[in-house]
Design an enzyme around this catalytic site. Structure first.
Site: not given
Ligand code: ZN
Length: 459
Positions: A208, A211, A234, A237, A271, A322
């Site tokens: 993902h 974090r 990701h 972002e 991103h 998104d």
């Molecule tokens: Zn996303």
């Protein structure tokens, strides 16, 4: 084998006017020619351009688009207050609900000219957090929606472990997302097998974010996949994500990833908004693709990607919708270019000696998107070419937008002028899914979507 006629057709190197494209049941283009075939052909007309991959989608978020455009009690509305609304919406969704929403979304994507989608799917378990009998149940519903609508799909099951950097325990609102690497790989294998049966389907993986996933787990799952499998994540972002990463490790997110994990051409960095010039150079040189989502990034107040810096290192890009606040190739590419113009106070950021802003943006997005979704035959491929999947979008040559235009400015006119949807026909993996602006099942899909949203939003 069928052959189709278009008034104009964009190949990798030039326009054909007219152009004829042939493809068979495998959905791959077998021949492109300026000359009419000896036998029958289907007259479509119009301006044929390559279909675009929508490389980053969270399908369920289509159902909450437009619900968070008001002030909350928080001192400042932000990505994080939007995320709280998203968690409340996620709490209610059944597998049937997800399938209904994804079907509506994929019809909208096809009508916009997106011929494939990267479904970054992190909603795995039942409402109480218990895995379904088939751990891939939710993902299989988005796959069913792709099959029903005809869009090409790359399933990107998401590994999600933690609430924040340093392995912070997941929050209750995240219970439907959470897996350890073993259970995640079970989901991946179910999807890999299901998509292997279809020429227009693929499976990749999506840790993902830094974090939500530990670096050991990233390495563990990457070790289990084939050398050609796409990997999406990701990254960078939000500014808070950058400062949290620095507090945790002393490194910025992109710097951390490149330092700790082997990042190569399989990687798509979603991103990548907040990078230093050094990070951008290193990430571009790694061969990874920047997965840009300009309308969502604008809607969430993320920040602006540094396109000139990325292009200076020959970095690859693709686009995704998104959160689906907008489902439009025009909006994504127009916002991408306009954001840069507004920041730098100059024009034609994406243009160079080789092409105009619109042509360069479309070409870059077609080749980067296909590679990010594991659909490219040749790296860097643009335009319609023999051997590639027959992903073809047809624009309305008779629209006032194109009045007086020649081939050289068709793409710029489409992307930068006017607001009328110009897509008349779409072929996805060789199947003629949109005809005269309509999908054959769009009414039934919309009725089901209305019923689903009425139910969900009255709960
Ligand atoms: Zn996303």
């Amino acid at each position: 084998m069928a052959t189709y006629h278009f008034d104009h057709l964009l190949t990798a190197t030039r326009w054909l006017s007219p152009g004829y494209v042939s493809f068979g049941v495998d959905g791959r283009i077998s021949k492109i020619s300026e000359r009419a075939p000896a036998g029958d052909y289907v007259n479509v007309g119009g301006i044929a351009v390559p279909g675009v991959a929508n490389l980053h989608s969270h399908a369920f978020q289509r159902g909450m688009a437009g619900l968070s455009e008001f002030r909350t009690a928080a001192a400042q509305d932000s990505f994080w207050t939007w995320r709280d609304l998203m968690y409340r919406f996620v709490d209610r969704l059944s597998p049937d609900d997800l399938e209904a929403i994804a079907s509506q979304l994929y019809v909208e994507m096809l009508k916009a000219g997106f011929t494939s989608v990267g479904e970054f799917q992190y909603l795995h378990h039942d409402r109480d957090g218990t895995p379904f009998g088939n751990p891939a149940e939710m993902s299989l519903r988005t796959l069913a929606a792709a099959e029903a609508t005809g869009i090409g799909i790359t399933m990107l099951p998401v590994l999600y472990q933690y609430a924040g950097f340093g392995e912070q325990p997941a929050r209750d609102e995240q219970r439907r997302f959470i897996n350890d690497p073993d259970r995640f790989l079970d989901i991946y294998r179910v999807l890999d097998e299901a998509t292997a049966r279809h020429d227009n389907f693929r499976t990749g993986i999506a840790p993902h974010s830094l974090r939500a996933v530990g670096e050991d787990a990233i390495r563990d799952v990457v070790a289990e996949i084939a050398e050609t499998t796409p990997i999406h994540m990701h990254i960078a972002e939000q500014e808070q994500e950058v400062s949290d990463c620095v507090a945790f490790s002393g490194l910025r997110p992109v710097q951390y990833l490149l330092d700790r994990v082997e990042v190569d051409e399989r990687w798509c960095l979603i991103h990548a908004t907040h990078m230093t010039a050094e990070e951008a150079k290193a990430a571009a040189i790694s061969g990874s693709i920047a997965g840009l989502c300009p309308t969502t990034e604008a809607n969430l107040g993320d920040g602006l990607f540094d396109m000139p810096g990325w292009r200076a290192s020959a970095g690859a890009i693709g686009i995704g919708s998104d959160s689906h606040i907008s489902v439009s190739i025009v909006e994504e590419l127009r916002w991408l270019e306009y954001g840069q113009r507004l920041r730098d106070r100059r024009r034609n950021i994406a243009a160079d000696a080789a092409g105009s802003s619109g042509t360069n943006l479309l070409n870059a997005t077609v080749s980067g998107g296909a590679r990010a979704l594991g659909r490219a035959r040749v790296s860097g491929e643009t335009g319609l070419v023999a051997g590639a999947l027959a992903d073809i979008v047809v624009l309305d040559l008779d629209a006032p937008t194109f009045a007086g235009h020649k081939q050289e400015t068709f793409i710029d006119a489409w992307l930068f002028s006017g607001n009328s949807p110009l897509v008349t026909d779409v072929f996805a993996g060789g199947v003629h899914v949109i005809r005269d602006g309509a999908h054959p099942d769009e009414e039934a899909i919309a009725i089901r979507y209305h019923a689903t949203l009425s139910k969900l939003l009255s709960e």
